[in-house]
Design a protein around this motif. Sequence first.
Motif, PDB file in Angstrom:
ATOM      1  N   LYS A  21       0.871  -1.153   0.000  1.00 29.36           N
ATOM      2  CA  LYS A  21       0.000   0.000   0.000  1.00 29.36           C
ATOM      3  C   LYS A  21       0.914   1.210   0.000  1.00 29.36           C
ATOM      4  CE  LYS A  21      -4.254   1.526   1.968  1.00 29.36           C
ATOM      5  NZ  LYS A  21      -5.452   1.017   2.610  1.00 29.36           N
ATOM      6  N   ARG A  22       0.850   1.981  -1.055  1.00 29.01           N
ATOM      7  CA  ARG A  22       1.803   3.064  -1.214  1.00 29.01           C
ATOM      8  C   ARG A  22       1.258   4.362  -0.638  1.00 29.01           C
ATOM      9  NH1 ARG A  22       6.429   3.239  -3.641  1.00 29.01           N
ATOM     10  NH2 ARG A  22       7.247   5.184  -4.471  1.00 29.01           N
ATOM     11  N   SER A  23       2.084   5.033   0.130  1.00 28.68           N
ATOM     12  CA  SER A  23       1.690   6.320   0.671  1.00 28.68           C
ATOM     13  C   SER A  23       2.909   7.193   0.888  1.00 28.68           C
ATOM     14  CB  SER A  23       0.949   6.123   1.991  1.00 28.68           C
ATOM     15  OG  SER A  23       0.510   7.364   2.480  1.00 28.68           O
ATOM     16  N   LEU A  24       2.854   8.410   0.430  1.00 29.00           N
ATOM     17  CA  LEU A  24       3.942   9.377   0.586  1.00 29.00           C
ATOM     18  C   LEU A  24       5.279   8.791   0.129  1.00 29.00           C
ATOM     19  CD1 LEU A  24       3.104  11.024   4.036  1.00 29.00           C
ATOM     20  CD2 LEU A  24       2.251  11.574   1.765  1.00 29.00           C
ATOM     21  N   GLY A  25       5.229   8.028  -0.960  1.00 32.71           N
ATOM     22  CA  GLY A  25       6.465   7.530  -1.536  1.00 32.71           C
ATOM     23  C   GLY A  25       7.055   6.321  -0.840  1.00 32.71           C
ATOM     24  N   PRO A  77       5.072   6.594   9.938  1.00 30.95           N
ATOM     25  CA  PRO A  77       3.804   7.287   9.697  1.00 30.95           C
ATOM     26  C   PRO A  77       3.118   7.708  10.999  1.00 30.95           C
ATOM     27  CG  PRO A  77       3.513   4.924   9.469  1.00 30.95           C
ATOM     28  CD  PRO A  77       4.958   5.145   9.824  1.00 30.95           C
ATOM     29  N   PHE A  78       2.540   8.876  10.981  1.00 33.90           N
ATOM     30  CA  PHE A  78       1.775   9.363  12.128  1.00 33.90           C
ATOM     31  C   PHE A  78       0.466   9.966  11.640  1.00 33.90           C
ATOM     32  CE2 PHE A  78       6.149   9.534  13.591  1.00 33.90           C
ATOM     33  CZ  PHE A  78       6.062   9.081  14.890  1.00 33.90           C
ATOM     34  N   CYS A  79      -0.576   9.865  12.443  1.00 37.85           N
ATOM     35  CA  CYS A  79      -1.780  10.608  12.119  1.00 37.85           C
ATOM     36  C   CYS A  79      -1.508  12.078  12.424  1.00 37.85           C
ATOM     37  CB  CYS A  79      -2.976  10.084  12.920  1.00 37.85           C
ATOM     38  SG  CYS A  79      -2.940  10.439  14.676  1.00 37.85           S
ATOM     39  N   SER A  80      -2.305  12.962  11.851  1.00 38.99           N
ATOM     40  CA  SER A  80      -1.994  14.388  12.002  1.00 38.99           C
ATOM     41  C   SER A  80      -2.140  14.827  13.461  1.00 38.99           C
ATOM     42  CB  SER A  80      -2.877  15.234  11.081  1.00 38.99           C
ATOM     43  OG  SER A  80      -4.188  14.773  11.092  1.00 38.99           O
ATOM     44  N   ASN A  81      -3.042  14.198  14.194  1.00 34.80           N
ATOM     45  CA  ASN A  81      -3.181  14.492  15.625  1.00 34.80           C
ATOM     46  C   ASN A  81      -1.889  14.274  16.391  1.00 34.80           C
ATOM     47  OD1 ASN A  81      -5.585  15.515  16.317  1.00 34.80           O
ATOM     48  ND2 ASN A  81      -6.586  13.565  16.745  1.00 34.80           N
ATOM     49  N   CYS A  82      -1.347  13.067  16.249  1.00 36.00           N
ATOM     50  CA  CYS A  82      -0.128  12.727  16.969  1.00 36.00           C
ATOM     51  C   CYS A  82       1.037  13.565  16.467  1.00 36.00           C
ATOM     52  CB  CYS A  82       0.199  11.250  16.800  1.00 36.00           C
ATOM     53  SG  CYS A  82      -0.969  10.190  17.632  1.00 36.00           S
ATOM     54  N   ARG A 119      -3.791   4.161  15.085  1.00 33.46           N
ATOM     55  CA  ARG A 119      -4.992   4.376  14.300  1.00 33.46           C
ATOM     56  C   ARG A 119      -4.701   4.083  12.824  1.00 33.46           C
ATOM     57  NH1 ARG A 119      -7.542  10.245  14.464  1.00 33.46           N
ATOM     58  NH2 ARG A 119      -6.813   9.941  16.573  1.00 33.46           N
ATOM     59  N   GLN A 120      -5.651   3.485  12.140  1.00 34.10           N
ATOM     60  CA  GLN A 120      -5.486   3.194  10.714  1.00 34.10           C
ATOM     61  C   GLN A 120      -5.406   4.507   9.936  1.00 34.10           C
ATOM     62  OE1 GLN A 120      -5.530  -0.214  10.102  1.00 34.10           O
ATOM     63  NE2 GLN A 120      -4.653   0.224   8.103  1.00 34.10           N
ATOM     64  N   LEU A 121      -4.510   4.584   8.985  1.00 31.47           N
ATOM     65  CA  LEU A 121      -4.317   5.815   8.229  1.00 31.47           C
ATOM     66  C   LEU A 121      -4.775   5.646   6.791  1.00 31.47           C
ATOM     67  CD1 LEU A 121      -0.737   6.664   9.490  1.00 31.47           C
ATOM     68  CD2 LEU A 121      -2.853   7.737  10.222  1.00 31.47           C
ATOM     69  N   THR A 122      -5.110   6.755   6.161  1.00 32.92           N
ATOM     70  CA  THR A 122      -5.477   6.752   4.752  1.00 32.92           C
ATOM     71  C   THR A 122      -4.246   7.103   3.936  1.00 32.92           C
ATOM     72  OG1 THR A 122      -7.643   7.572   5.395  1.00 32.92           O
ATOM     73  CG2 THR A 122      -7.077   7.706   3.072  1.00 32.92           C
ATOM     74  N   ALA A 123      -4.015   6.323   2.884  1.00 34.67           N
ATOM     75  CA  ALA A 123      -2.840   6.559   2.055  1.00 34.67           C
ATOM     76  C   ALA A 123      -2.803   7.993   1.547  1.00 34.67           C
ATOM     77  CB  ALA A 123      -2.826   5.596   0.883  1.00 34.67           C
ATOM     78  N   HIS A 143       2.755  -2.524   4.312  1.00 32.06           N
ATOM     79  CA  HIS A 143       1.738  -3.561   4.307  1.00 32.06           C
ATOM     80  C   HIS A 143       0.409  -2.868   4.592  1.00 32.06           C
ATOM     81  CE1 HIS A 143       5.402  -5.855   5.706  1.00 32.06           C
ATOM     82  NE2 HIS A 143       5.059  -6.487   4.612  1.00 32.06           N
ATOM     83  N   PRO A 144      -0.662  -3.348   4.009  1.00 33.06           N
ATOM     84  CA  PRO A 144      -1.960  -2.687   4.247  1.00 33.06           C
ATOM     85  C   PRO A 144      -2.262  -2.523   5.739  1.00 33.06           C
ATOM     86  CG  PRO A 144      -2.180  -4.299   2.506  1.00 33.06           C
ATOM     87  CD  PRO A 144      -0.771  -4.439   3.040  1.00 33.06           C
ATOM     88  N   LEU A 145      -1.911  -3.498   6.541  1.00 32.66           N
ATOM     89  CA  LEU A 145      -2.205  -3.408   7.970  1.00 32.66           C
ATOM     90  C   LEU A 145      -1.198  -2.547   8.717  1.00 32.66           C
ATOM     91  CD1 LEU A 145      -3.290  -7.066   8.778  1.00 32.66           C
ATOM     92  CD2 LEU A 145      -4.722  -5.049   8.516  1.00 32.66           C
ATOM     93  N   CYS A 146      -0.113  -2.205   8.061  1.00 31.98           N
ATOM     94  CA  CYS A 146       0.932  -1.422   8.726  1.00 31.98           C
ATOM     95  C   CYS A 146       0.792   0.066   8.478  1.00 31.98           C
ATOM     96  CB  CYS A 146       2.309  -1.880   8.270  1.00 31.98           C
ATOM     97  SG  CYS A 146       2.777  -3.484   8.921  1.00 31.98           S
ATOM     98  N   LEU A 147      -0.144   0.417   7.633  1.00 29.64           N
ATOM     99  CA  LEU A 147      -0.348   1.851   7.398  1.00 29.64           C
ATOM    100  C   LEU A 147      -1.194   2.398   8.524  1.00 29.64           C
ATOM    101  CD1 LEU A 147       0.225   4.247   5.653  1.00 29.64           C
ATOM    102  CD2 LEU A 147      -1.757   3.715   4.282  1.00 29.64           C
ATOM    103  N   LYS A 148      -0.546   2.586   9.659  1.00 22.62           N
ATOM    104  CA  LYS A 148      -1.242   3.078  10.841  1.00 22.62           C
ATOM    105  C   LYS A 148      -0.296   3.969  11.621  1.00 22.62           C
ATOM    106  CE  LYS A 148       0.102  -1.088  13.260  1.00 22.62           C
ATOM    107  NZ  LYS A 148      -0.309  -2.388  13.740  1.00 22.62           N
ATOM    108  N   CYS A 149      -0.867   4.788  12.463  1.00 21.90           N
ATOM    109  CA  CYS A 149      -0.066   5.748  13.205  1.00 21.90           C
ATOM    110  C   CYS A 149       0.913   5.034  14.124  1.00 21.90           C
ATOM    111  CB  CYS A 149      -0.987   6.651  14.020  1.00 21.90           C
ATOM    112  SG  CYS A 149      -0.086   7.798  15.068  1.00 21.90           S
ATOM    113  N   PHE A 150       2.155   5.459  14.084  1.00 16.52           N
ATOM    114  CA  PHE A 150       3.197   4.804  14.866  1.00 16.52           C
ATOM    115  C   PHE A 150       2.963   4.977  16.365  1.00 16.52           C
ATOM    116  CE2 PHE A 150       7.684   4.227  16.239  1.00 16.52           C
ATOM    117  CZ  PHE A 150       7.895   2.996  15.642  1.00 16.52           C
TER     118      PHE A 150
END
Length: 67
Positions: free
Chosen positions: A18-22, A51-56, A37-41, A26-33
């Motif tokens: 699952k590609r995000s920001l270059g 990867p971090f959610c914008s909140n964190c 929380r699950q993140l959107t690519a 893994h699809p299940l690993c695209l989550k906030c460190f």
Amino acid sequence: MVGYCPTCGKPVYFGEKKRSLGRDYHPLCLKCFRCKRQLTAGQHAEYDEKPFCSNCYMKLFGPRGNR
Ligand SMILES: [Zn+2]
Ligand SMILES: [Zn+2]
């Protein structure tokens, strides 16, 4: 070419990535460190290749582009 998932450090193969920001995750690993929380690519922040959610991200590092 095999990339390595920034979250778990294991190889990511073509069919499962699952590609995000270059980076390839893994699809299940695209989550906030931090909060897991699950993140959107393409709709999250990253720092130090994690990867971090914008909140964190705001809590940890302050506003985007201010470092
Ligand atoms: Zn992974
Ligand atoms: Zn978070």
